[in-house]
Write a protein that holds these residues in place. Structure first.
Motif, mmCIF file in Angstrom:
data_model
loop_
_atom_site.group_PDB
_atom_site.id
_atom_site.type_symbol
_atom_site.label_atom_id
_atom_site.label_comp_id
_atom_site.label_asym_id
_atom_site.label_seq_id
_atom_site.Cartn_x
_atom_site.Cartn_y
_atom_site.Cartn_z
ATOM 1 N N TYR A 214 0.805 -1.223 0.000
ATOM 2 C CA TYR A 214 0.000 0.000 0.000
ATOM 3 C C TYR A 214 0.843 1.279 0.000
ATOM 4 N N MET A 215 2.151 1.133 -0.071
ATOM 5 C CA MET A 215 3.020 2.304 0.043
ATOM 6 C C MET A 215 3.280 3.010 -1.285
ATOM 7 N N THR A 216 2.948 2.373 -2.414
ATOM 8 C CA THR A 216 3.174 2.995 -3.720
ATOM 9 C C THR A 216 1.922 2.842 -4.571
ATOM 10 N N PRO A 217 1.682 3.780 -5.492
ATOM 11 C CA PRO A 217 0.530 3.628 -6.397
ATOM 12 C C PRO A 217 0.565 2.319 -7.169
ATOM 13 N N GLU A 218 1.751 1.899 -7.615
ATOM 14 C CA GLU A 218 1.854 0.637 -8.348
ATOM 15 C C GLU A 218 1.488 -0.543 -7.449
ATOM 16 N N GLY A 219 1.928 -0.481 -6.187
ATOM 17 C CA GLY A 219 1.585 -1.551 -5.247
ATOM 18 C C GLY A 219 0.097 -1.605 -4.980
ATOM 19 N N LYS A 410 -0.396 9.283 -19.497
ATOM 20 C CA LYS A 410 0.003 8.167 -18.634
ATOM 21 C C LYS A 410 1.008 8.590 -17.566
ATOM 22 N N ASP A 411 1.705 9.713 -17.796
ATOM 23 C CA ASP A 411 2.644 10.189 -16.776
ATOM 24 C C ASP A 411 1.987 11.149 -15.790
ATOM 25 N N ALA A 412 0.636 11.252 -15.837
ATOM 26 C CA ALA A 412 -0.073 12.132 -14.906
ATOM 27 C C ALA A 412 -0.009 11.607 -13.478
ATOM 28 N N TYR A 413 0.146 10.292 -13.330
ATOM 29 C CA TYR A 413 0.148 9.682 -11.995
ATOM 30 C C TYR A 413 0.972 8.402 -12.071
ATOM 31 N N GLU A 414 1.781 8.185 -11.060
ATOM 32 C CA GLU A 414 2.658 7.013 -11.059
ATOM 33 C C GLU A 414 1.853 5.720 -11.161
ATOM 34 N N GLY A 415 2.204 4.893 -12.123
ATOM 35 C CA GLY A 415 1.546 3.603 -12.272
ATOM 36 C C GLY A 415 0.478 3.560 -13.346
ATOM 37 N N PHE A 416 0.114 4.731 -13.919
ATOM 38 C CA PHE A 416 -0.940 4.735 -14.937
ATOM 39 C C PHE A 416 -0.572 3.894 -16.166
ATOM 40 N N GLU A 417 0.720 3.650 -16.373
ATOM 41 C CA GLU A 417 1.108 2.824 -17.511
ATOM 42 C C GLU A 417 0.634 1.381 -17.353
ATOM 43 N N LYS A 418 0.219 0.994 -16.144
ATOM 44 C CA LYS A 418 -0.288 -0.358 -15.905
ATOM 45 C C LYS A 418 -1.752 -0.515 -16.332
ATOM 46 N N ILE A 419 -2.454 0.593 -16.537
ATOM 47 C CA ILE A 419 -3.890 0.533 -16.805
ATOM 48 C C ILE A 419 -4.167 -0.113 -18.157
ATOM 49 N N GLN A 420 -5.170 -1.003 -18.168
ATOM 50 C CA GLN A 420 -5.579 -1.686 -19.391
ATOM 51 C C GLN A 420 -7.094 -1.584 -19.544
ATOM 52 N N LEU A 421 -7.569 -1.808 -20.764
ATOM 53 C CA LEU A 421 -9.011 -1.912 -20.968
ATOM 54 C C LEU A 421 -9.550 -3.047 -20.103
ATOM 55 N N GLY A 422 -10.639 -2.786 -19.433
ATOM 56 C CA GLY A 422 -11.187 -3.779 -18.508
ATOM 57 C C GLY A 422 -10.935 -3.418 -17.060
ATOM 58 N N ASP A 423 -9.990 -2.507 -16.799
ATOM 59 C CA ASP A 423 -9.777 -2.023 -15.433
ATOM 60 C C ASP A 423 -10.952 -1.134 -15.023
ATOM 61 N N ASN A 424 -11.145 -0.991 -13.724
ATOM 62 C CA ASN A 424 -12.231 -0.151 -13.221
ATOM 63 C C ASN A 424 -11.824 1.322 -13.282
#
Length: 464
Positions: A214-219, A410-424
């Motif tokens: 829970y310590m990082t957006p990617e986590g 995608k660089d607006a927030y750390e981890g946005f590069e992980k987002i895919q179609l189908g995510d909430n």
């Protein structure tokens, strides 16, 4: 490497002498159905290599069952011995072991506070990482909760107190660093009925791992994605009450399916003497636990608003209940038992689906004719998962205007590069306002001009 007989003799002796699995010799002997261990020792009580190996394997299976297959007893004992040797050589004489334990955690876990340490201390912590020494064992040794690998101190007489000491320490370490006032897993761990050194080790491992996630957006994204895979859809739509489906009480529940898999809205209604019908709408998520049971995660309506204002989740914000997996996906009875201790939420909620037409009609009349009061109405929301496109550089969510999209770099927030179609990912409407919602990140961005500018979000008429 130890030969088989000495290895099992050493491991069984350590388990017995450190009271690792059981707090007393009497409990251990009862578990092994061997009541001579206290007088004869391991070697005489298990007179052959085969008997020692068999006894150890029985204990290994027991540990796997106790920890949901999280701990392997042979690995635990290997880590125990390594940690004890390291502790004796480097940490046993520290004047402030409590602070040393905090510094060790902050060094080894995100955000990795590695600066400002004395050179000798930093070198010790570097060795912990290089040699892959168990941080959990070292912390519990520094706190004087787990004894040495070669301990012969005898029965544990104050395990509940030591257990709480560890929880308070972890509460101190995690305080203010996540979205929770107190990490729910700490609260759940406090409710552990089998308070032993091994179970404490297991819970501390889980708490540190969860906190780190829970310590990082990617986590947070990865944790949310994992939890999403465990969501299960049950057909819960309809009216329910806590009096066996009859009309004995003036309270009932109305459950409505949400658009997301495993999500519902559950409104609790209460009819007052003055013909006022008061309702509170909770959000309900259903997921499958490791043991196959179903977890009901109930979220208070104020929790979403509080989170969007940057406030921490508290005991009032949410609750976890559990039921055995129902035989049907459309159950008529939900015996909800609270899974995590709470000072706010009731210990049980026994819901029966209303199948009597007369009772359903009565509730319908109340909703038609009574004065409706919705508590926390300003907190009620609707979430629309409507991510339209994902390109190399941006995400696109439709605005309320036809053929118009929010373009989110995608660089607006750390981890946005992980987002895919189908995510909430989509739009959330609450109290007349629209937010861009990223459920896997627990992030909700207001669509005001200033907030959109802050994140570099623009409105466009085509996908670029």
């Amino acid at each position: 490497m130890l030969k088989e007989e000495p290895k099992y003799e050493e491991w069984l002796t350590t388990i017995v002498n450190t009271r690792l699995l059981y707090n007393t010799m009497e409990e251990f002997e009862a578990a092994m159905d061997n009541h001579s261990i206290h007088s004869n020792g391991i070697k005489r009580s298990f007179s052959s290599a085969q008997k020692m190996r068999s006894a150890f394997r029985d204990l290994k299976v027991e540990v796997a069952l106790m920890t949901d297959n999280s701990l392997a007893l042979d690995l635990v004992l290997t880590q125990y011995k390594e940690a004890w040797e390291f502790y004796k050589a480097n940490l046993s004489r520290r004047s402030n072991p409590h602070e040393m334990a905090l510094e060790l955690l902050r060094y080894c876990y995100y955000p990795y506070q590695k600066e400002g340490l004395w050179k000798k201390k930093r070198l010790i912590f570097e060795q912990v990482e290089e040699k892959n020494i168990s941080v959990t064992f070292l912390v519990l040794m520094l706190l004087k909760i787990i004894p040495g690998y070669d301990s012969k101190d005898g029965d544990v007489v104050n395990m509940a107190y030591q257990y709480e000491q560890a929880m308070q320490f972890l509460e101190e370490y995690t305080k203010g660093s996540t979205i929770y006032d107190v990490l729910p897993l700490i609260t759940k761990s406090r409710g552990e009925s089998l308070k032993t050194r091994l179970m404490l080790l297991h819970h501390v491992d889980c708490i540190l791992e969860t906190h780190n996630a829970y310590m990082t957006p990617e986590g947070i994204h990865d944790t949310s994605s994992t939890m999403k895979q465990k969501l299960v859809s049950l057909d819960l739509e309809g009216l329910w009450n806590e009096c066996g489906g009859t009309a004995d009480y003036t309270e009932f529940w109305q459950i409505e399916q949400a658009s997301n898999i495993g999500a519902s809205f559950a409104t609790h209604w209460r009819k007052e003497a003055d013909n006022t019908l008061t309702g509170i709408r909770y959000t309900l998520f259903t997921s499958e636990d490791e043991d196959g049971d179903i977890i009901f995660y109930i979220v208070h309506p104020e929790a979403q608003k509080d989170h969007m204002k940057g406030q921490k989740y508290t005991d009032k914000s949410h609750a976890w209940y559990k039921i055995p997996k129902p035989e049907s996906d459309a159950p008529n009875y939900l015996p909800l038992l609270r899974n995590i201790k709470s000072s706010v939420w009731p210990p049980s909620i026994y819901l029966t689906k209303v199948t009597d037409n007369a009772v359903s009609e009565l509730y319908g009349q109340w909703m038609d004719k009574c004065r409706i009061v919705k508590r926390f109405a300003d907190c009620e929301y609707e979430f629309y998962s409507n991510l339209y496109a994902v390109t190399l550089d941006a995400l696109y969510i439709p605005t309320e205007q036809e053929h118009e999209y929010y373009k989110i770099p995608k660089d607006a927030y750390e981890g946005f590069e992980k987002i895919q179609l189908g995510d909430n990912v989509g739009t959330l409407k609450m109290n007349g306002k629209v937010y861009l919602g990223f459920d896997e990140f627990l992030l909700y961005i207001p669509t005001s001009k200033s907030e959109l500018k802050k994140y570099g979000i623009t409105k466009v008429n085509q996908i670029e």
